[in-house]
Design an enzyme around this catalytic site. Structure first.
Site, PDB file in Angstrom:
ATOM      1  N   GLY A  48       0.903  -0.748   0.099  1.00 46.46           N
ATOM      2  CA  GLY A  48       0.188   0.281   0.031  1.00 46.46           C
ATOM      3  C   GLY A  48       0.442   1.681  -0.223  1.00 46.46           C
ATOM      4  N   ASP A 105      -5.330   2.757  10.848  1.00 40.07           N
ATOM      5  CA  ASP A 105      -6.754   2.113  10.762  1.00 40.07           C
ATOM      6  C   ASP A 105      -6.590   1.102  11.889  1.00 40.07           C
ATOM      7  OD1 ASP A 105      -9.200   1.323  10.569  1.00 40.07           O
ATOM      8  OD2 ASP A 105      -8.767  -0.534   9.430  1.00 40.07           O
ATOM      9  N   LYS A 133      -7.250   6.876  10.121  1.00 42.29           N
ATOM     10  CA  LYS A 133      -8.708   7.128  10.141  1.00 42.29           C
ATOM     11  C   LYS A 133      -9.488   7.575  12.096  1.00 42.29           C
ATOM     12  CE  LYS A 133      -9.635   3.669   7.108  1.00 42.29           C
ATOM     13  NZ  LYS A 133     -10.803   1.901   7.179  1.00 42.29           N
TER      14      LYS A 133
HETATM   15  P1  IMP Z   1      -3.765  -1.513  10.883  1.00 41.28           P
HETATM   16  O1  IMP Z   1      -3.315  -2.276  10.938  1.00 41.28           O
HETATM   17  O2  IMP Z   1      -5.252  -1.655  10.855  1.00 41.28           O
HETATM   18  O3  IMP Z   1      -3.514  -0.241  11.569  1.00 41.28           O
HETATM   19  O4  IMP Z   1      -4.008  -1.167   9.199  1.00 41.28           O
HETATM   20  C1  IMP Z   1      -3.105  -0.950   8.667  1.00 41.28           C
HETATM   21  C2  IMP Z   1      -3.139  -2.085   7.369  1.00 41.28           C
HETATM   22  O5  IMP Z   1      -4.692  -2.087   6.894  1.00 41.28           O
HETATM   23  C3  IMP Z   1      -2.911  -0.760   6.305  1.00 41.28           C
HETATM   24  O6  IMP Z   1      -1.484  -0.872   5.977  1.00 41.28           O
HETATM   25  C4  IMP Z   1      -3.563  -1.127   4.832  1.00 41.28           C
HETATM   26  O7  IMP Z   1      -2.662  -1.854   4.007  1.00 41.28           O
HETATM   27  C5  IMP Z   1      -4.990  -2.019   5.345  1.00 41.28           C
HETATM   28  N1  IMP Z   1      -6.490  -0.679   5.571  1.00 41.28           N
HETATM   29  C6  IMP Z   1      -6.279  -0.854   6.612  1.00 41.28           C
HETATM   30  N2  IMP Z   1      -7.593   0.202   6.067  1.00 41.28           N
HETATM   31  C7  IMP Z   1      -7.753   0.581   5.147  1.00 41.28           C
HETATM   32  C8  IMP Z   1      -8.740   0.736   4.130  1.00 41.28           C
HETATM   33  O8  IMP Z   1      -9.612   1.843   4.238  1.00 41.28           O
HETATM   34  N3  IMP Z   1      -8.258   1.104   2.923  1.00 41.28           N
HETATM   35  C9  IMP Z   1      -7.203   0.712   2.605  1.00 41.28           C
HETATM   36  N4  IMP Z   1      -6.131  -0.661   3.381  1.00 41.28           N
HETATM   37  C10 IMP Z   1      -6.560  -0.363   4.987  1.00 41.28           C
HETATM   38 MG    MG Z   2      -2.595  -2.577   2.391  1.00 38.24          MG
END
Ligand code: IMP
Ligand code: MG
Length: 186
Positions: A48, A105, A133
């Site tokens: 990403g 996220d 977010k």
């Molecule tokens: P976390 O570990 O939940 O903070 O999520 C981080 C990872 O989840 C990021 O590197 C993204 O690849 C993916 N991610 C989280 N939210 C989104 C979104 O709204 N769209 C696309 N990818 C997301």
């Molecule tokens: Mg990702």
């Protein structure tokens, strides 16, 4: 090929706003490191962060290395399944690491990677995300540099995907179910 269930709904962060934010964000980072910015290792979290990191590092004039880390957290949907390392991790022993990710996220990915880098002997670890977010889990996760705070929507574009799709879109967009009018929330 599988049928696409989602399509772009609304522009959440336009390409122009991202481009306009980039110089200040890069300067913020360089200043925060002071003279120590020389020799840092930028670690984009694949896949990403590839677009964001490409734009960001070209705004950083100091000597630096780029070495990617591949972590998967979404098993092909919109619900996080927790981070998992894939492939070879960068050599960070004794180095100052800046983790660069697309979006914050649940915070699990960055929290996990920060610890992993320190366990591998990194001298310091800071993190930078393009998007965060506006949810308690994200806002309470340690992150030194943030491009934009956005509403709690599932977004794609500018490197971010839905099941591998939409990474090539220049804007960050919300998604909606094909044929429906309202944007998908998470
Ligand atoms: P976390 O570990 O939940 O903070 O999520 C981080 C990872 O989840 C990021 O590197 C993204 O690849 C993916 N991610 C989280 N939210 C989104 C979104 O709204 N769209 C696309 N990818 C997301
Ligand atoms: Mg990702």
């Amino acid at each position: 090929m599988t049928m696409l269930t989602y399509e772009p709904a609304e522009v959440v962060v336009p390409a122009e706003a991202i481009a306009a934010r980039m110089p200040a964000l890069a300067q913020e980072i360089v200043e925060a490191y002071g003279g120590g910015a020389e020799g840092i290792v930028i670690v984009p979290v694949m896949t990403g962060a590839f677009v964001f990191a490409a734009d960001l590092v070209r705004r950083m004039p100091n000597r630096l290395r780029v070495d990617v880390a591949t972590v998967r957290s979404y098993g092909g949907g919109t619900t996080s399944q927790g981070p998992r390392i894939e492939g070879v991790m960068p050599t960070v022993q004794g180095r100052h690491v800046l983790l660069v990710d697309d979006i914050l996220d649940s915070g699990r990915t960055l929290t996990f990677l920060r610890k992993d880098m320190l366990d591998r002997g990194a001298a310091s670890v800071r993190t930078c995300v393009l998007l965060r977010k506006r949810i308690p889990a994200a806002m309470s996760t340690a992150c030194e540099f943030v491009g934009f705070d956005i509403p709690d929507l599932f977004v794609a574009g500018y490197g971010l995907d839905y099941d591998g799709w939409f990474r090539n879109l220049p804007d960050v967009v919300s998604l909606r179910k094909v044929g429906e009018s309202s944007a998908m929330v998470r």
